[in-house]
Motif scaffolding. Sequence first.
Motif, PDB file in Angstrom:
ATOM      1  N   ALA A 108       0.887   4.040  -2.928  1.00  5.87           N
ATOM      2  CA  ALA A 108       0.640   5.446  -2.620  1.00  5.87           C
ATOM      3  C   ALA A 108       1.791   6.317  -3.101  1.00  5.87           C
ATOM      4  CB  ALA A 108       0.441   5.621  -1.117  1.00  5.87           C
ATOM      5  N   ARG A 109       3.023   5.839  -2.947  1.00  4.13           N
ATOM      6  CA  ARG A 109       4.188   6.599  -3.380  1.00  4.13           C
ATOM      7  C   ARG A 109       4.207   6.718  -4.910  1.00  4.13           C
ATOM      8  NH1 ARG A 109       8.870   3.703  -1.246  1.00  4.13           N
ATOM      9  NH2 ARG A 109       7.831   4.072   0.722  1.00  4.13           N
ATOM     10  N   THR A 110       3.831   5.635  -5.601  1.00  4.40           N
ATOM     11  CA  THR A 110       3.790   5.667  -7.063  1.00  4.40           C
ATOM     12  C   THR A 110       2.679   6.601  -7.541  1.00  4.40           C
ATOM     13  OG1 THR A 110       4.569   3.379  -7.141  1.00  4.40           O
ATOM     14  CG2 THR A 110       3.573   4.219  -9.131  1.00  4.40           C
TER      15      THR A 110
ATOM     16  N   ASP B 240       1.521   9.205  -5.979  1.00  2.00           N
ATOM     17  CA  ASP B 240       1.893  10.585  -5.684  1.00  2.00           C
ATOM     18  C   ASP B 240       2.897  11.138  -6.688  1.00  2.00           C
ATOM     19  OD1 ASP B 240       0.237  10.530  -3.507  1.00  2.00           O
ATOM     20  OD2 ASP B 240       1.868  10.181  -2.045  1.00  2.00           O
ATOM     21  N   SER B 241       3.752  10.277  -7.232  1.00  2.00           N
ATOM     22  CA  SER B 241       4.808  10.760  -8.126  1.00  2.00           C
ATOM     23  C   SER B 241       4.307  10.953  -9.557  1.00  2.00           C
ATOM     24  CB  SER B 241       5.996   9.781  -8.129  1.00  2.00           C
ATOM     25  OG  SER B 241       5.597   8.537  -8.681  1.00  2.00           O
ATOM     26  N   GLN B 242       3.188  10.340  -9.943  1.00  2.00           N
ATOM     27  CA  GLN B 242       2.675  10.507 -11.294  1.00  2.00           C
ATOM     28  C   GLN B 242       1.745  11.721 -11.350  1.00  2.00           C
ATOM     29  OE1 GLN B 242       0.775   6.836 -12.327  1.00  2.00           O
ATOM     30  NE2 GLN B 242       2.694   5.732 -12.576  1.00  2.00           N
TER      31      GLN B 242
ATOM     32  N   GLU C 204       0.823  -1.212   0.000  1.00  2.00           N
ATOM     33  CA  GLU C 204       0.000   0.000   0.000  1.00  2.00           C
ATOM     34  C   GLU C 204       0.854   1.258   0.000  1.00  2.00           C
ATOM     35  OE1 GLU C 204      -2.478  -0.458   3.418  1.00  2.00           O
ATOM     36  OE2 GLU C 204      -3.698  -2.037   2.508  1.00  2.00           O
ATOM     37  N   GLN C 205       1.939   1.250   0.768  1.00  2.00           N
ATOM     38  CA  GLN C 205       2.833   2.409   0.790  1.00  2.00           C
ATOM     39  C   GLN C 205       3.485   2.610  -0.577  1.00  2.00           C
ATOM     40  OE1 GLN C 205       5.563   1.664   3.980  1.00  2.00           O
ATOM     41  NE2 GLN C 205       4.138   2.319   5.573  1.00  2.00           N
ATOM     42  N   GLY C 206       3.880   1.509  -1.215  1.00  2.00           N
ATOM     43  CA  GLY C 206       4.486   1.612  -2.550  1.00  2.00           C
ATOM     44  C   GLY C 206       3.496   2.146  -3.572  1.00  2.00           C
TER      45      GLY C 206
END
Length: 94
Positions: A87-89, A91-93, A83-85
Amino acid sequence: MQQLLSPVPWEADSGGTVPRMRALFSLVGLLVVVAIVMLLARKQLQAVVPAAAPSASGAVPTVQEQARGVQQKVLQDVNRALEQGAARTGDSQP
């Protein structure tokens, strides 16, 4: 005849106390090292194997119950990491 003097005292006295002392110190040093290694191994094993905590019923959990608990914890940790990965992906797109 003149007796030859050795530059190293323990070579001049082949049957004296110096080789015995060296052997004694070697043995004592070896025992000290073995004792230290045993203490460190004991600490490491105690850190790896957690103390058996009583369950809600007050009984010590079985190995199967402990394994099930560890599996559930790993599953929760993996899901949280995924889930953290995500969310991080996200956020970066743009």
